[in-house]
Design a protein around this motif. Structure first.
Motif, PDB file in Angstrom:
ATOM      1  N   ASN A 100      -8.312  31.360   3.104  1.00 35.07           N
ATOM      2  CA  ASN A 100      -7.128  30.498   3.087  1.00 35.07           C
ATOM      3  C   ASN A 100      -5.900  31.401   3.039  1.00 35.07           C
ATOM      4  O   ASN A 100      -5.493  31.873   1.969  1.00 35.07           O
ATOM      5  CB  ASN A 100      -7.156  29.568   1.865  1.00 35.07           C
ATOM      6  N   PHE A 101      -5.322  31.665   4.198  1.00 32.43           N
ATOM      7  CA  PHE A 101      -4.129  32.510   4.264  1.00 32.43           C
ATOM      8  C   PHE A 101      -2.998  31.841   3.495  1.00 32.43           C
ATOM      9  O   PHE A 101      -2.211  32.497   2.818  1.00 32.43           O
ATOM     10  CB  PHE A 101      -3.745  32.733   5.726  1.00 32.43           C
ATOM     11  N   THR A 102      -2.910  30.530   3.633  1.00 34.83           N
ATOM     12  CA  THR A 102      -2.016  29.729   2.789  1.00 34.83           C
ATOM     13  C   THR A 102      -2.842  28.605   2.172  1.00 34.83           C
ATOM     14  O   THR A 102      -3.716  28.032   2.847  1.00 34.83           O
ATOM     15  CB  THR A 102      -0.849  29.133   3.596  1.00 34.83           C
ATOM     16  N   LEU A 103      -2.600  28.281   0.920  1.00 33.37           N
ATOM     17  CA  LEU A 103      -3.328  27.201   0.261  1.00 33.37           C
ATOM     18  C   LEU A 103      -2.854  25.860   0.802  1.00 33.37           C
ATOM     19  O   LEU A 103      -1.649  25.663   1.026  1.00 33.37           O
ATOM     20  CB  LEU A 103      -3.113  27.253  -1.253  1.00 33.37           C
ATOM     21  N   PRO A 104      -3.761  24.915   1.015  1.00 34.55           N
ATOM     22  CA  PRO A 104      -3.342  23.616   1.564  1.00 34.55           C
ATOM     23  C   PRO A 104      -2.584  22.789   0.534  1.00 34.55           C
ATOM     24  O   PRO A 104      -2.816  22.902  -0.681  1.00 34.55           O
ATOM     25  CB  PRO A 104      -4.682  22.958   1.918  1.00 34.55           C
ATOM     26  N   GLU A 105      -1.705  21.946   1.031  1.00 35.86           N
ATOM     27  CA  GLU A 105      -0.961  21.062   0.131  1.00 35.86           C
ATOM     28  C   GLU A 105      -1.837  19.924  -0.376  1.00 35.86           C
ATOM     29  O   GLU A 105      -1.634  19.419  -1.477  1.00 35.86           O
ATOM     30  CB  GLU A 105       0.266  20.498   0.870  1.00 35.86           C
ATOM     31  N   ASP A 106      -2.802  19.502   0.423  1.00 34.37           N
ATOM     32  CA  ASP A 106      -3.731  18.442   0.036  1.00 34.37           C
ATOM     33  C   ASP A 106      -5.010  19.088  -0.484  1.00 34.37           C
ATOM     34  O   ASP A 106      -5.701  19.801   0.253  1.00 34.37           O
ATOM     35  CB  ASP A 106      -4.042  17.554   1.248  1.00 34.37           C
ATOM     36  N   PRO A 107      -5.367  18.858  -1.768  1.00 35.00           N
ATOM     37  CA  PRO A 107      -6.575  19.489  -2.326  1.00 35.00           C
ATOM     38  C   PRO A 107      -7.844  19.164  -1.536  1.00 35.00           C
ATOM     39  O   PRO A 107      -8.749  19.997  -1.459  1.00 35.00           O
ATOM     40  CB  PRO A 107      -6.648  18.911  -3.746  1.00 35.00           C
ATOM     41  N   ASP A 108      -7.924  17.957  -0.948  1.00 35.41           N
ATOM     42  CA  ASP A 108      -9.119  17.606  -0.161  1.00 35.41           C
ATOM     43  C   ASP A 108      -9.319  18.565   1.005  1.00 35.41           C
ATOM     44  O   ASP A 108     -10.453  18.850   1.402  1.00 35.41           O
ATOM     45  CB  ASP A 108      -9.021  16.172   0.371  1.00 35.41           C
ATOM     46  N   ASP A 109      -8.209  19.051   1.571  1.00 29.51           N
ATOM     47  CA  ASP A 109      -8.331  19.984   2.693  1.00 29.51           C
ATOM     48  C   ASP A 109      -8.972  21.298   2.261  1.00 29.51           C
ATOM     49  O   ASP A 109      -9.657  21.952   3.052  1.00 29.51           O
ATOM     50  CB  ASP A 109      -6.955  20.254   3.321  1.00 29.51           C
ATOM     51  N   TYR A 110      -8.761  21.682   1.000  1.00 24.58           N
ATOM     52  CA  TYR A 110      -9.412  22.892   0.487  1.00 24.58           C
ATOM     53  C   TYR A 110     -10.930  22.738   0.535  1.00 24.58           C
ATOM     54  O   TYR A 110     -11.647  23.654   0.963  1.00 24.58           O
ATOM     55  CB  TYR A 110      -8.941  23.166  -0.949  1.00 24.58           C
ATOM     56  N   VAL A 111     -11.402  21.569   0.110  1.00 27.27           N
ATOM     57  CA  VAL A 111     -12.846  21.312   0.107  1.00 27.27           C
ATOM     58  C   VAL A 111     -13.399  21.362   1.531  1.00 27.27           C
ATOM     59  O   VAL A 111     -14.459  21.935   1.781  1.00 27.27           O
ATOM     60  CB  VAL A 111     -13.150  19.952  -0.554  1.00 27.27           C
ATOM     61  N   HIS A 112     -12.663  20.784   2.472  1.00 23.34           N
ATOM     62  CA  HIS A 112     -13.124  20.808   3.867  1.00 23.34           C
ATOM     63  C   HIS A 112     -13.120  22.218   4.431  1.00 23.34           C
ATOM     64  O   HIS A 112     -14.021  22.600   5.173  1.00 23.34           O
ATOM     65  CB  HIS A 112     -12.257  19.894   4.727  1.00 23.34           C
ATOM     66  N   ARG A 113     -12.113  22.988   4.074  1.00 24.38           N
ATOM     67  CA  ARG A 113     -12.036  24.357   4.580  1.00 24.38           C
ATOM     68  C   ARG A 113     -13.233  25.178   4.109  1.00 24.38           C
ATOM     69  O   ARG A 113     -13.920  25.814   4.918  1.00 24.38           O
ATOM     70  CB  ARG A 113     -10.744  25.031   4.101  1.00 24.38           C
TER      71      ARG A 113
END
Length: 480
Positions: free
Chosen positions: A414-427
């Motif tokens: 994750n070069f930049t952390l997502p604003e939506d936490p759900d997107d972190y899980v998908h990544r």
């Protein structure tokens, strides 16, 4: 004698044989026109069977399309006895469901002896014709779950003797082009012994080429993005009043991307709920998702797979605290010093994705970018190069990355952390798939460190923040 023979066959001496009449080009029916030959025997549609009819909406007129004989099923000498799977405690076999031998043959070829939890949970309801709502993360096998349901329904129910080429019997709507391509690929593998035809419609690819598919063969299973499907529907090329099974995949993402008005238009062209089977899948069950499910389904079975475990146990998670100016050095050194060969890098914006890919390429690391700005044919070529190992790094936005299913991705960064936490899980779900282990590394800079606490709250645990070792912050060597 020759004259007598010619006379018998209706040809006078000296007459030239006349060419066979050329069939007229199909034309759109106009108000006041008499019914065209070849349409009067079209099975009638009861107006009350369509959702559009209930709302008093006119549907696009059907253009006359040539009818063709259905292709014969491939000869299948394979027997179920060739697929031996011993019962195992706590596991569900595909043998435990009544699936057609042609489908079991394809499942055997793919090497799937046991169902995943989402497959076991969903198939118990959907194979009986019940609507269902499934919650599961990507990589859990939900695509195969709804495809097996669709294929079983289409094999058990014979198609109408007469139908138009552009009348799919099953419809799958997905939010991104990559996801549509992946679902269609999986569907082709599962239907290869059945004689069923799979088609995919996505934007960014040649419209006429996609149209030629409809003119060459019947469409049994159609996988499409909402916008391109509406293009075909509004031109009168695709009609949805024969849809027996409809699937909405990644409903939460369709909400986020603003596709729901288009999806509503599409659903109004299908038979009413209760006269079609509807399956809805989402990674999250928000209030908005559940409201949509209530509108479009009838008494659905709700199947949730490990709802508390939102982050995969097979993914080792790290966070590096790093200044924004040092992020690229850290990325380059991680990949080059460790000799990683299949890495996904996520950034929040398209311009970030482009800059990262350009710098990696300039510095000697093979990379491709995946964002909404890239033409579809280039996206498919890039994905294939990454899948085949010819390209080491894929840099993507969340929208483009959601539908990417590539085996053996060892690391997600994750070069930049997502604003939506759900997107972190998908990544991070891009790695550690199918029981393998993987690693995710997130860069927390001064501009995006605020996004970390909501992610930790969602996954239910703290992620230790580390300082990167000095060797990972060495200057990037200049290429001559």
């Amino acid at each position: 004698m020759l004259k007598a023979l010619k006379k018998m066959f209706g040809k006078a001496e000296g007459e030239q044989p006349q060419p066979a009449p050329t069939p007229a080009t199909p034309v759109q029916a106009k108000a006041g026109d008499q019914e065209k030959p070849g349409r009067k025997d079209k099975p009638s549609r009861k107006p009350e069977t369509s959702a559009a009819a209930q709302e008093g909406q006119a549907r696009p007129p059907k253009a006359d399309k040539p009818r063709r004989e259905r292709p014969a099923k491939p000869v299948n000498t394979w027997k179920l006895e060739d697929f031996v799977v011993e019962p195992a405690e706590g596991k569900t076999r595909f043998h435990d469901f009544k699936l057609a031998p042609e489908l079991m043959h394809a499942i055997h070829d793919l090497g799937f002896p046991y169902c995943t939890p989402i497959q076991a949970g969903v198939l118990g309801y959907t194979l009986k014709g019940q609507d269902a709502i499934g919650r599961a993360q990507t990589g859990t096998g939900k695509t195969a779950a709804f495809l097996i349901s669709i294929i079983t329904q289409l094999l058990q129910t014979p198609p109408p003797k007469e139908r138009y080429m552009g009348e799919p019997r099953a419809l799958i709507i997905a939010p991104t082009r990559e996801l549509v391509v992946q679902i269609a690929k999986d569907a082709a593998e599962l239907t290869k012994y059945t004689g069923l035809n799979v088609m995919q419609f996505v934007g960014g690819m040649d419209f006429d080429k996609q149209l030629k598919q409809l003119e060459s063969r019947f469409c049994d299973i159609l996988v499409a993005t909402p916008g391109r499907l509406l293009d075909f529907n509004q031109r009168g090329e695709v009609h949805l009043d024969m849809v027996e099974v409809m699937v909405l995949d990644e409903a939460d993402r369709m909400l986020d991307m603003g596709f729901i008005p288009q999806v509503r238009q599409i659903i109004r062209q299908t038979p009413m709920k209760g006269e079609r089977q509807t399956l809805l899948f989402s990674a999250t069950f928000t209030e908005d998702v559940m409201n949509l499910a209530k509108q479009w389904t009838v008494n659905p079975a709700i199947v949730e797979i490990e709802p508390e475990n939102v982050a995969s146990d097979t993914v080792e998670q790290h966070v590096y605290a790093v200044a924004s100016a040092d992020k690229y050095k850290l990325l380059y050194n991680l990949i080059s010093q460790n000799d990683w060969t299949r890495v996904m890098v996520f950034a929040n914006r398209k311009d970030e994705v482009r800059r990262i890919e350009e710098r990696l390429t300039r510095d000697g690391i093979s990379a491709v970018q995946m964002s909404g700005d890239i033409p579809q044919h280039k996206r498919i070529r890039a994905l294939e190069g990454f899948r085949e190992g010819k390209i080491r790094v894929m840099v993507a936005t969340d929208v483009a990355g959601r539908g990417i299913h590539v085996d053996a991705i060892s690391h997600v960064i994750n070069f930049t952390l997502p604003e939506d936490p759900d997107d972190y899980v998908h990544r991070i779900g891009r790695t550690g798939r199918a029981g393998t282990s993987g690693t995710s590394i997130s860069f927390a800079g001064e501009d995006d460190a605020f996004a970390l606490p909501p992610i930790e709250e969602l996954i239910g645990r703290k992620i230790q923040c580390e300082m990167p070792p000095d060797e990972l912050l060495k200057p990037v060597p200049r290429k001559h």
